[in-house]
Design an enzyme around this catalytic site. Structure first.
Site, PDB file in Angstrom:
ATOM      1  N   SER A  45       0.804  -1.228   0.000  1.00  0.00           N
ATOM      2  CA  SER A  45       0.000   0.000   0.000  1.00  0.00           C
ATOM      3  C   SER A  45       0.835   1.274   0.000  1.00  0.00           C
ATOM      4  CB  SER A  45      -0.932   0.012   1.216  1.00  0.00           C
ATOM      5  OG  SER A  45      -0.189  -0.087   2.405  1.00  0.00           O
TER       6      SER A  45
ATOM      7  N   ASP B 217      -3.219   8.578   7.262  1.00  0.00           N
ATOM      8  CA  ASP B 217      -4.111   7.709   8.037  1.00  0.00           C
ATOM      9  C   ASP B 217      -3.286   7.059   9.142  1.00  0.00           C
ATOM     10  OD1 ASP B 217      -2.667   5.734   6.761  1.00  0.00           O
ATOM     11  OD2 ASP B 217      -4.314   5.051   5.484  1.00  0.00           O
TER      12      ASP B 217
ATOM     13  N   HIS C 278      -0.022   5.373   6.696  1.00  0.00           N
ATOM     14  CA  HIS C 278       0.643   5.865   5.480  1.00  0.00           C
ATOM     15  C   HIS C 278       1.056   7.320   5.577  1.00  0.00           C
ATOM     16  CE1 HIS C 278      -1.971   2.428   4.344  1.00  0.00           C
ATOM     17  NE2 HIS C 278      -0.837   2.055   3.769  1.00  0.00           N
TER      18      HIS C 278
END
Ligand SMILES: *[C@@H]1O[C@H](CO)[C@@H](O)[C@H](O)[C@H]1NC(C)=O
Ligand SMILES: *[C@@H]1O[C@H](CO)[C@@H](O)[C@H](O)[C@H]1NC(C)=O
Ligand SMILES: *[C@@H]1O[C@H](CO)[C@@H](O)[C@H](O)[C@H]1NC(C)=O
Length: 356
Positions: free
Chosen positions: A39, A319, A322
């Site tokens: 991610s 978040d 990240h």
């Protein structure tokens, strides 16, 4: 006939202006750039998969020109910024969205939640493991062979590209340290697990080399125990996670050295994520590094439709996991132009691009 002549003139004029635009903007330093990982660099490969680990909704992408795309941050990922530093005007498209000849410039295979091990993150849904990403790259290799009319031409072409691989975090956060879903922590000590991961990673990198890759930058796993959501869940135990993940990261430079010795014309390089982050202390001191910019779900991703913080450049994390665009920029710059041999070894990405 006159109609077709006119069409031909219009077309060649169009192609000529297009050519001018390209030469004014300058060509990128390498013809192509491929991205593998999780991610931290996913740009939309999870969007149409049956899983919760997706970021194609607001407030993700609040500072990205196209809005939410599947990137797990407010703006650009590290892969996007490295692409810009290499001189690519457009972002490399996600594998999930491929159309035609654009694959010659590169593809982004990264999938949020994925890891080196096939089972990593599968508890979250059908994430695309590194082995599956390599399978997708093989598909792209066949398509490039078709475009260039031969497989050897495709492999020659692919030797010129830059490859980055950012993976391993989920083998800890969505595997080893989730004993309710995965067996690995009962099967292996942290030291054994690091060995098992490096062994499999080595095979995967050799496979990438066998598809033509020569200039490959692999990124170590950073201080993942200090991500806001991990701190919240694990408290004081989060230092255990850092210790385990660093066992893995410390094996990567020796792995790079071995691969460069063993494989034909291999130019692997190691980006020391931990080092880059620890030497970014002066920047990070100005940022909120404990909180997150968006309002979080219990799993650490943003709540869909929630209003993010106003001053995104004041937060290290968008978040619970990240980094924000501003942190990604600082990180990518050091991976591209190292300020010390400890940031990138033996090459930084700029040097990698210039190698023959
Ligand atoms: C992928 O394709 C869809 C549909 O064509 C488009 O809306 C979306 O913007 C594309 N995503 C990316 C990341 O290019
Ligand atoms: C920390 O680890 C200990 C020992 O494994 C465990 O008993 C405790 O519940 C853990 N604490 C947290 C906050 O996870
Ligand atoms: C990576 O950085 C860490 C933190 O500064 C350091 O302890 C480690 O030795 C570095 N690893 C390599 C291979 O340079």
């Amino acid at each position: 006939m006159a109609f077709f002549d006119a069409l031909r003139i219009i077309l060649s004029f169009f192609l000529f202006t297009k050519y001018l635009q390209n030469s004014v903007q300058g060509e990128p330093q390498v013809p192509c750039y491929f991205i593998f990982g999780d991610s931290f660099v996913d740009s939309g490969n999870n969007n149409n998969l049956d899983l919760d680990i997706r970021a194609n909704y607001s407030p993700y992408g609040v500072d990205f020109p196209k809005g939410p795309t599947g990137r797990f941050t407010n703006g650009r990922t590290v892969a996007d910024i490295i692409g810009q530093l290499l001189g690519f005007i457009d972002f490399i498209p996600p594998f999930a969205n491929l159309t035609g000849k654009e694959i010659l410039k590169g593809v982004n295979y990264a999938s949020g939640g994925s890891g080196i091990r096939d089972e990593t993150g599968k508890e979250l849904g059908d994430v695309v493991s590194l082995n599956e990403q390599l399978g997708n790259h093989f598909t792209v290799l066949s398509k490039i062979s078709a475009i260039l009319n031969s497989e050897s031409a495709a492999r020659d072409y692919l030797k010129k590209c830059i490859y980055i691989v950012i993976i391993g975090t989920n083998d800890y956060l969505n595997n080893y340290f989730v004993p309710s879903s995965y067996q690995t922590s009962t099967m292996y000590t942290p030291q054994q697990y690091a060995n098992v991961l490096v062994k499999q990673y080595s095979k995967q990198l050799k496979r990438l080399h066998s598809y033509g890759a020569r200039k490959v930058a692999i990124f170590g796993v950073g201080l993942i125990g200090q991500l806001p959501t991990i701190m919240r869940i694990f408290g004081d135990n989060s230092s255990m996670i850092d210790a385990a993940a660093q066992l893995f990261s410390r094996k990567l430079l020796p792995l790079v050295t071995r691969l460069n010795k063993k494989l034909t014309n291999a130019k692997f390089t190691y980006i020391n994520t931990t080092r880059i982050v620890t030497t970014s202390a002066p920047l990070l001191a100005h940022l909120n590094t404990k909180g997150s910019c968006c309002k979080l779900r219990s799993d650490g991703l943003c709540i869909e439709g929630s209003t993010p913080c106003l001053l995104r450049t004041h937060y290290a994390f968008f978040d619970g996991f990240h980094p924000t665009d501003v942190v990604n920029v600082a990180f990518a710059r050091k991976a591209y132009n190292k300020l010390s041999p400890l940031h990138a070894s033996p090459y930084d990405i700029c040097q990698l691009a210039q190698l023959p």
